[in-house]
Design an enzyme around this catalytic site. Structure first.
Site, mmCIF file in Angstrom:
data_model
loop_
_atom_site.group_PDB
_atom_site.id
_atom_site.type_symbol
_atom_site.label_atom_id
_atom_site.label_comp_id
_atom_site.label_asym_id
_atom_site.label_seq_id
_atom_site.Cartn_x
_atom_site.Cartn_y
_atom_site.Cartn_z
ATOM 1 N N GLY A 382 0.755 -1.553 0.051
ATOM 2 C CA GLY A 382 -0.336 -0.358 -0.152
ATOM 3 C C GLY A 382 1.113 1.589 -0.306
ATOM 4 O O GLY A 382 1.425 1.449 -1.049
ATOM 5 N N SER A 383 0.553 2.139 0.826
ATOM 6 C CA SER A 383 0.790 3.778 1.081
ATOM 7 C C SER A 383 1.982 3.320 0.950
ATOM 8 O O SER A 383 2.891 4.883 0.740
ATOM 9 C CB SER A 383 -0.422 4.330 0.696
ATOM 10 O OG SER A 383 -1.464 4.695 0.171
ATOM 11 N N ALA A 384 2.764 2.576 1.708
ATOM 12 C CA ALA A 384 3.516 2.649 2.639
ATOM 13 C C ALA A 384 4.984 3.126 1.165
ATOM 14 O O ALA A 384 6.058 3.531 1.661
ATOM 15 C CB ALA A 384 3.992 1.402 3.024
ATOM 16 N N VAL A 385 4.848 3.020 0.335
ATOM 17 C CA VAL A 385 6.378 3.238 -0.747
ATOM 18 C C VAL A 385 5.975 4.799 -1.508
ATOM 19 O O VAL A 385 6.878 4.299 -2.108
ATOM 20 C CB VAL A 385 5.314 1.562 -1.891
ATOM 21 C CG1 VAL A 385 5.487 0.427 -1.221
ATOM 22 C CG2 VAL A 385 4.268 2.105 -2.765
ATOM 23 N N LYS A 386 4.976 4.873 -0.972
ATOM 24 C CA LYS A 386 4.746 5.996 -1.979
ATOM 25 C C LYS A 386 5.988 7.199 -1.774
ATOM 26 O O LYS A 386 6.123 8.215 -2.759
ATOM 27 C CB LYS A 386 3.587 6.957 -1.556
ATOM 28 C CG LYS A 386 1.967 6.313 -2.437
ATOM 29 C CD LYS A 386 0.955 7.186 -1.236
ATOM 30 C CE LYS A 386 0.006 6.166 -1.931
ATOM 31 N NZ LYS A 386 -1.440 7.213 -1.526
#
Length: 686
Positions: A382-386
């Site tokens: 999810g968004s942790a890689v943004k």
């Protein structure tokens, strides 16, 4: 007159000195003649045989493996001593010899009766009955005359019937079970017959060793784990050498009966942990096979010790935190499928892993340790890689620092894609702080050269966006091996090359999958200013301890290893660091209500929620679930701890998605409390 007296005196002294010299020479010759006589008459035959002995045989005795300790010198893998009955045969040992010893042993010890092949039973029947007798009984003189010894014996074996084997009693089978263990080893190598001898067995056998040629009682050890199952899957297992490795290890001077590490750190550091065997070197007569004199003994040595980067107290506390937070989370609506959670905590500058904890609830509701899953289980994060998406966009010129993009739903084909809320015009920092999906979608489309307005690609390669993101993500350790000192780590899974919508999903962490260890390396790379550091589980190698509470001599200390420096402008990395800080502190930040507190020592990071579909084993859809993730580091301005958390299969209902953040809170609280405790204890010792 005076001169005559002096001359006479000198003449008197000279014969006396010559006499002493003659006596000394006579005595020396006498000793030499006597010694020569002893060699020729008394030891002549032995020395003659020794001069003919052109073959050396080597007997080996297993040595204990090295211990494994945590970073604070707590023993986490030890050796539990016991005594093993061993048998060492020579090149001249006959089947009748082992039978006699096995028969005596069967009256005093019991060994496990493994499934015995029919051929072994036939061989045993022949030895028990007597080869010579059976030859006369079962073979004709013509057959005996025509066949050589090998073919003669083979024919004899074929004529042992089932009726013959049925005559073997339970006592016979116990003798056979012991004899099989005795025959398992090679000549001059100690073969284990029975482990964990009782005091009574040791006493009886010791009293009769002079009647039991080849039998010995040797100290031995099994691996023990003072901290129970904690990290046991990381430590790995030790077993007898697997068949598929025998040829390879035999070339490295291993014996086929050796115990070796087959998984985990036991396998990774096999050569380090392996002890040096005690060797007994025999001279043997090549004609008779008999040994000559006493063997030369070269003492063995316990294997070297590993000192881990792990803090076992922190490890235990975090395992307890995971259990408690999973139970709390399962109490929320729809969280019945939430059964596991993982956390990895690492020094972002050195790569030293302080804890690698995983917990999984089985079908009975009991928790089992699953640290292994932090290295091998891959999830959509999810968004942790943004952070990686924004950095890739900045570096490739898809966006510039401070650029505003309008966050509103977009439509790809018949699918509407949007953020969790319509945010309007936002810049890159706000996109990270509030976790905008649409901002990341725009980065992906620009990287892939896709015009949303024209609904078409303007580049030559419709898969360009995938390739660009994967290349730069890999610089952070996403989608590639982290280099951790552990065998066969997972790299996660590529979602492949598919439609445009999937490329957009990749930019928000919902296409390719990554492991928790990859995620902690990724956030560490951002935390330390752009250096991808190799994660390490082992800090040092030391010689065995000579005294309790004293470290063994340092053999090797592993220094931080930079795998690569991010190929991006430092100002871009600083920009993403600022965005991560706002996530944890600025109003509207997705983690601000949990971490904007001085007790957490000014952390920064990124939250994530990946929407996943769950299917049963038959491929039938079960439910929509969320993977809850959190990455972070602290302190923001001089990080010394980084962490990655993943809680799979959470409910998508509002109000049930804080388990990852609660784990993060308690992880930081625990780390700082233990650090303070360590510093206080160190000051008290000064």
């Amino acid at each position: 007159m005076e001169t005559q007296k002096k001359t006479k005196k000198k003449k008197n002294h000279l014969p006396f000195r010559l006499n002493i010299l003659f006596v000394a020479v006579f005595l020396l010759f006498s000793v030499l003649i006597l010694r020569l006589g002893v060699l020729q008459i008394v030891n002549g035959e032995e020395k003659r045989q020794e001069s003919e002995a052109i073959k050396k045989e080597e007997a080996k005795k297993e040595a204990p493996r090295g211990k494994i300790l945590d970073r604070n010198q707590r023993v986490v893998v030890d050796n539990q001593p016991y005594f093993t009955l061993t048998y060492t045969k020579t090149s001249s040992t006959k089947a009748e010899d082992t039978y006699k010893v096995a028969k005596w042993l069967s009256q005093h010890i019991q060994v496990e009766k493994k499934k015995i092949p029919e051929r072994d039973k036939k061989d045993f029947f022949i030895v028990k009955t007597g080869v010579a007798n059976l030859m006369k009984e079962r073979l004709t003189p013509a057959e005996t005359k025509k066949l050589n010894n090998e073919k003669e014996y083979k024919l004899l074996v074929s004529r042992i019937t089932k009726k013959d084997l049925d005559t073997l009693t339970k006592k016979d089978l116990q003798i056979l079970a012991i004899k099989r263990e005795m025959d398992a080893g090679y000549a001059y190598s100690a073969s284990p017959v029975k482990k964990n001898l009782t005091d009574r067995e040791i006493s009886i056998i010791s009293e009769n060793l002079d009647q039991l040629p080849g039998i010995d009682i040797m100290p031995d050890a099994d691996r023990t784990y003072p901290f129970g199952d904690s990290l046991k899957t990381i430590f790995g297992r030790v077993k007898q050498m697997p068949k598929e490795q025998q040829d390879y290890l035999a070339a490295m001077n291993y014996d086929r009966t050796d115990q070796v590490g087959i998984s985990g750190l036991e396998a990774q550091y096999q050569e380090t942990l392996r002890g040096t065997k005690e060797k007994s070197i025999y001279l043997t007569n090549p004609k008779t096979g008999k040994t000559l004199g006493e063997p030369k003994v070269i003492p063995g040595k316990r294997g070297k010790d590993l000192v881990l980067t792990i803090d076992m107290e922190l490890q235990h506390k975090m395992e307890k935190v995971l259990e408690e937070e999973i139970r709390k989370g399962r109490a929320d609506r729809g969280n019945e499928m939430m059964r596991s959670a993982y956390i990895v905590m690492m020094n972002p500058k050195t790569g030293e892993i302080y804890t690698i904890a995983g917990k999984k609830m089985d079908s009975s509701g009991k928790f089992v340790n699953d640290s292994y899953g932090a290295l091998f289980d891959a999830y959509e994060m999810g968004s942790a890689v943004k952070g990686a998406t924004v950095l890739t966009g900045l570096h490739k010129g898809a966006i510039h620092m401070g650029e505003y993009i309008y966050d509103a739903p977009i439509k790809i084909g018949k699918t509407t894609k949007k953020s969790h809320a319509n945010m309007g015009s936002i810049n890159d920092l706000t996109a990270l702080k509030k976790s905008s999906n649409v901002y990341m979608f725009n980065i992906a489309m620009r990287l892939g050269k896709y015009s949303y307005g024209n609904k078409s690609f303007y580049g030559d390669n419709r898969y360009l966006g995938y390739d660009v993101m994967r290349y730069y993500f890999s610089q952070f350790g996403l989608g590639v091996k982290t280099g951790i000192d552990f065998p066969n780590e997972s790299t996660g899974y590529f979602g492949g090359y598919q439609e445009l919508g999937n490329m957009l999903d990749m930019a928000i962490g919902q296409f390719d999958t990554y492991t928790p260890i990859q995620m902690v390396q990724y956030v560490s790379t951002i935390a330390n200013g752009g250096y991808r550091v190799q994660p390490r589980l082992v800090k040092e190698i030391r010689e065995p301890q000579t005294e309790v509470q004293h470290e063994g001599k340092l053999v090797e200390r592993f220094e931080p290893n930079i795998l690569n420096e991010i190929d991006m402008d430092k100002s871009y990395i600083n920009r993403v660091q600022q965005g991560f800080w706002e996530v944890y502190h600025s109003p509207g930040g997705t983690a601000a209500q949990y971490f904007n507190n001085p007790k957490y020592h000014n952390p920064a990071g990124k939250t994530g929620t990946a929407q996943v579909k769950k299917y049963d084993h038959n491929g039938n859809f079960i439910a929509n679930k969320d993977n809850l993730t959190l990455v972070g580091y602290a302190p923001y301005d001089n990080p010394e701890i980084a962490f990655a958390i993943i809680v799979p299969d959470a409910s998508p209902y509002s109000g049930t998605q804080a388990v990852n953040k609660h784990i993060g809170q308690r992880a930081l609280e625990t780390y700082w409390a233990l650090k303070k405790k360590t510093e206080t204890e160190a000051q008290a010792k000064q």
